[in-house]
Design an enzyme around this catalytic site. Sequence first.
Site, PDB file in Angstrom:
ATOM      1  CB  SER A   9      -0.913   0.005   1.236  1.00  0.00           C
ATOM      2  OG  SER A   9      -0.135   0.142   2.418  1.00  0.00           O
ATOM      3  CE  LYS A  10      -0.713   6.144  -3.404  1.00  0.00           C
ATOM      4  NZ  LYS A  10       0.185   6.667  -4.464  1.00  0.00           N
ATOM      5  NE  ARG A  11       1.475  -0.922   5.798  1.00  0.00           N
ATOM      6  CZ  ARG A  11       0.328  -1.469   5.452  1.00  0.00           C
ATOM      7  NH1 ARG A  11      -0.707  -0.697   5.151  1.00  0.00           N
ATOM      8  NH2 ARG A  11       0.200  -2.793   5.388  1.00  0.00           N
ATOM      9  CD  GLU A  32       2.736   6.949  -6.369  1.00  0.00           C
ATOM     10  OE1 GLU A  32       2.171   7.749  -5.603  1.00  0.00           O
ATOM     11  OE2 GLU A  32       2.780   5.714  -6.134  1.00  0.00           O
ATOM     12  N   GLY A  34       5.603   3.214   0.115  1.00  0.00           N
ATOM     13  CA  GLY A  34       6.252   4.079  -0.876  1.00  0.00           C
ATOM     14  C   GLY A  34       5.494   4.088  -2.185  1.00  0.00           C
TER      15      GLY A  34
END
Length: 490
Positions: A254-256, A264, A258
Amino acid sequence: MQEVRTRFAPSPTGFMHIGNLRTALFEYLVAKAQHGTFILRIEDTDQKRQVEGALAKIYQTLASVGMTYDEGPDKPGDCGPYVQSERFGMYLPEALKLVKSGHAYYCFCTEERLAQLHSDLEKSGASFIGYDRYCRNLSREEVEAKLAAGTPFVIRQKMPDSGETTYHDEVYGDITVQNNTLEDQVLVKSDGYPTYNFANVVDDHAMRISHVVRGCEYLSSTPKYVLLYEAFGYEQPKYIHLPLINGKDGKKLSKRHGATSYEELINAGYLPEAVINYLALLGWSPASTEELFTLSELEQQFDIAHIAKAPAVFDIEKLQWFNSQYIIRKSTADFFRLIEPALQELCGDKQELWQRLQTQQDLLARILQPRLSVLTEVREKLAFLPSLPEYSTDLFVHKKMKTTLESAKAVLADLQTELKNLPSWTETDLHDLMINYAQKRELKNGMVMWPIRVAATGMQVSPGGAVEALVLLGREESLQRIEVALEKLK
């Protein structure tokens, strides 16, 4: 032998997550490894969640990684249209077939009733929170009266009351689910749009999809699809469920963790071919110990039997290693094209510097390619070029090189004059000048090179050495920086 046909069916609801891209890649490889057909289908039935620009990103991403589809919205075959909203008129008639055969029914329950039902079930601690099948028991007369009155409705699938449903997955084997855990899912919503699950089955059948590839989180819900195929009398596709992608902490990516979208990663300096190579190894292993594969090589080596069951771990450091391998293999011209935007940004309005860098492509490739993990590091490593950073004279002191402030000052003062009189400002001439100077004074090369490099770059670590820095800076800028260093050392 049945033709192998797979499809990538993204929804234009955001950027391409690497999990989606991994799924697309495996769908592509399943088809190409068996000389089959890879299809792009846009699933845009969820109109409320669509994001502007997301559709363009889908096309751009597939093009940038080289996954060319054989059929799609802009490559029509005999199964189009390839955009679900353009197939709108096909879904309700198919759902009505199921109503007629007794495999589906009209549901007239309001949103308020459904919300109250779910609330009551949660409060009671019920083990299964889903639709209570109220409208499933309406008489034919009640249904016809509501339809005649124009009462809004959805169409729900009639799930078996008991027993179990078993299907075979090519990776996980036979999967069995108890039918009493399956809700009577909505097939067509009150606005006439099909739900994702229903449209998926209708379109997969119409497009003759032979292999359905998706994440293992759908293992338990696949019986819904299986029962729909059986209700229609359609031939079942083969199912291939891919292992989860976790972060190094063992939790779902997930976003946590990176950067998790393809865009991105590209913006962070990763090459498309490195990303694809790495994603192919997240849940699949080749027969050999080789790790570096082009897309065409993956097409030759991929096989379903080597897809793993265990979750794959997304390791950004491993991806950086892959990226560095692809960077170092680039030709000088290709590498310069890759770093050109970063160099132009670095130079800003310093046109003379930009023009000089354009003539030093071989040198830039030689000093940068072995030192880069991602392309964005170019600006950091060449930060000394547009302007001299602030630095302390402590940098001139290097125990290993045996340099002191006094020895550095003497070297810079002596070489300042010789550099001014150097006929040509080339790597060879600059190197020979400094080596000859060291030999004449019986100094180690480092005692000469280190002070020059510090004066030129103002950095403790820089790509290349003193000679390379002077060439990139040019004569005038180099001499000015040596003058600054001598002032600091007074």
